[in-house]
Design an enzyme around this catalytic site. Structure first.
Site, PDB file in Angstrom:
ATOM      1  NE  ARG A   1      -2.772   0.337   3.444  1.00  0.00           N
ATOM      2  CZ  ARG A   1      -2.102   0.547   4.591  1.00  0.00           C
ATOM      3  NH1 ARG A   1      -1.458   1.664   4.789  1.00  0.00           N
ATOM      4  NH2 ARG A   1      -2.085  -0.378   5.532  1.00  0.00           N
TER       5      ARG A   1
ATOM      6  CE1 TYR B   1     -18.665  11.704 -14.327  1.00  0.00           C
ATOM      7  CE2 TYR B   1     -17.492  11.632 -12.248  1.00  0.00           C
ATOM      8  CZ  TYR B   1     -18.228  11.001 -13.226  1.00  0.00           C
ATOM      9  OH  TYR B   1     -18.517   9.671 -13.106  1.00  0.00           O
TER      10      TYR B   1
ATOM     11  CG  ASP C   1     -11.307  16.655 -13.392  1.00  0.00           C
ATOM     12  OD1 ASP C   1     -10.625  16.163 -14.313  1.00  0.00           O
ATOM     13  OD2 ASP C   1     -12.242  16.051 -12.835  1.00  0.00           O
TER      14      ASP C   1
ATOM     15  CE  LYS D   1     -13.942   8.649 -17.768  1.00  0.00           C
ATOM     16  NZ  LYS D   1     -13.810   8.953 -16.392  1.00  0.00           N
TER      17      LYS D   1
HETATM   18  C1  LIG Z   1     -14.003  15.054 -15.647  1.00  0.00           C
HETATM   19  C2  LIG Z   1     -14.063  13.830 -14.784  1.00  0.00           C
HETATM   20  N1  LIG Z   1     -13.479  13.846 -13.579  1.00  0.00           N
HETATM   21  C3  LIG Z   1     -13.507  12.771 -12.763  1.00  0.00           C
HETATM   22  C4  LIG Z   1     -14.148  11.609 -13.136  1.00  0.00           C
HETATM   23  C5  LIG Z   1     -14.192  10.439 -12.191  1.00  0.00           C
HETATM   24  O1  LIG Z   1     -13.312   9.444 -12.605  1.00  0.00           O
HETATM   25  P1  LIG Z   1     -13.509   7.880 -12.313  1.00  0.00           P
HETATM   26  O2  LIG Z   1     -14.708   7.428 -13.067  1.00  0.00           O
HETATM   27  O3  LIG Z   1     -12.221   7.278 -12.783  1.00  0.00           O
HETATM   28  O4  LIG Z   1     -13.697   7.740 -10.834  1.00  0.00           O
HETATM   29  C6  LIG Z   1     -14.753  11.544 -14.392  1.00  0.00           C
HETATM   30  C7  LIG Z   1     -15.442  10.311 -14.818  1.00  0.00           C
HETATM   31  O5  LIG Z   1     -16.128  10.266 -15.804  1.00  0.00           O
HETATM   32  C8  LIG Z   1     -14.719  12.695 -15.233  1.00  0.00           C
HETATM   33  O6  LIG Z   1     -15.304  12.680 -16.447  1.00  0.00           O
END
Ligand SMILES: Cc1ncc(COP(=O)(O)O)c(C=O)c1O
Length: 391
Positions: free
Chosen positions: A58, A110, A182, A207
């Protein structure tokens, strides 16, 4: 103390070279050019109190640490911390806050981020104000003496609003507030927020960074020493680490990031152009179109415009007909993989956002989102054209 990623790269190494090599050295025991998947939970110690710097899986894992060095270099940060998902990464960032603190957030962030802030973190006496961060005067008005963080997504999902990162960083720092970006939607090939002054960058590595739709993960990249110390501590204390195999998959993904992003961008632009001339399509949201209200800003802070676009078909019925008629576009949540995905934000990615908020940020029932993959563009256009014929 933190693994130094500059192993064979000069300080002048360019983006795609960094993507391929940063954080990785030939494996010390065999010379394997690809960092092995260190699938182990513990490490044998040579003697009491004497070990090779690895005690428990971990806390330290060589595959994960290679990925952290790689992504940190790609974003131009000082250290990276990989988590089990993008949401776990955002959750770790939130631990920099203390009860009573206030955060200003992009209003069409998101849906999962909104859900974490609104349904979970508000229980811990944290307050969140959602504003259109493309309007920095509104951001400044939202700041209170308790504001500690400005959390920005740019371009936003799915209507592609853009926040001026340079101006946002200046504003945040004037108020002693951290700017968190983000950067999932753009990817670091398209935009590197730290160069504009961001303090923390996060990604859902699920992504573009992984890029092959076969792993879920997240990363936080930091520049401030105090943030680095805390995030290192929290990653181990909370334990939401990215596993070795997923770390390896993302490392493989970043080797082709530059090439993939060029194709994602080219296909995104071509699809946006095709849709914007189609008689059945209303507004098209893509920062690479001259009709996008922030096209000039996008040209200044982005290198290409990425593979994400959205368009309005006017009604749920029309959107449903299109989504049921496509063949090559896969109807699926998520984005950033090599294959093209199509989705309906109001009932899929943003279903957890209340209807009145969805309406306020332009997520209508007729809105359709595309994550342009890297297929031949003519096949993608043919598929959309035949599906639009059936709307
Ligand atoms: C812009 C954005 N940030 C964060 C996330 C969250 O990521 P995860 O699905 O890997 O937890 C997403 C998921 O679609 C996203 O589109």
């Amino acid at each position: 103390m933190y693994r130094n990623w500059i192993v064979k790269l000069t300080s002048r190494a360019r983006f795609s070279t960094i993507c391929l090599h940063a954080g990785q050295e030939p494996d010390p025991s065999t010379g394997a050019i690809i960092t092995p998947i260190y699938q182990t939970s513990t490490y044998v110690q040579e003697a009491l109190g004497r070990h090779k710097g690895f005690e428990y899986g971990r806390t330290q894992n060589p595959t994960r640490m290679a990925l952290e060095g790689n992504l940190s270099a790609i974003e131009g940060g000082k250290a990276g911390f990989a988590f089990a998902s993008g949401m776990a990464a955002i959750g770790a960032i939130a631990t920099l806050l203390k009860s009573g603190d206030h955060v200003v957030v992009s209003d069409n962030t998101y849906g999962g981020t909104f859900r974490l802030f609104d349904k979970v973190l508000r229980r811990y006496d944290l307050a969140f104000t959602y504003v259109d961060t493309s309007k920095l005067d509104e951001v400044e008005r939202a700041f209170t003496p308790a504001t500690r963080m400005l959390f920005v997504e740019t371009p936003t999902n799915p209507v592609m609003r853009i926040t001026d990162l340079h101006a946002a960083a200046d504003l945040a720092h004037r108020h002693d507030v951290r700017l968190v970006v983000d950067n999932t939607f753009a990817s670091p090939y398209i935009q590197r927020p730290i160069e504009f002054g961001a303090d923390l960058v996060t990604h859902s590595t699920t992504k573009y960074l992984n890029g092959h739709s076969d792993s879920v993960g997240g990363i936080v990249i930091a520049v401030r020493d105090d943030d680095i110390e805390w995030l290192k501590f929290v990653q181990n204390a909370e334990g939401a680490i990215l596993g070795p195999f997923d770390s390896w998959l993302v490392l493989r993904g970043t080797k082709t990031l530059a090439l993939r992003m060029q194709q994602h961008s080219a296909n995104g632009l071509a699809l946006a152009r095709f849709l914007s001339t189609h008689p059945k399509v209303g507004q098209v949201y893509y920062p690479g179109l001259p009709t996008h209200p922030q096209h000039e800003l996008a040209k200044r802070q982005m290198n290409g415009f990425g593979g994400m676009l959205a368009f309005d078909l006017g009604s749920l019925e029309a959107a449903r007909s299109l989504l049921n008629a496509v063949r090559l576009h896969a109807l699926a949540e998520s984005l950033g993989g090599v294959e093209t995905l199509i989705s309906h934000p109001a009932t899929m990615t943003h279903a957890s956002v209340p209807a009145d908020r969805r309406a306020a940020i332009g997520i209508t029932d007729g809105l359709v989102r595309i994550s342009a993959g890297i297929e031949d563009i003519d096949d993608l256009v043919d598929d959309l054209a035949q599906a639009l014929d059936r709307v």
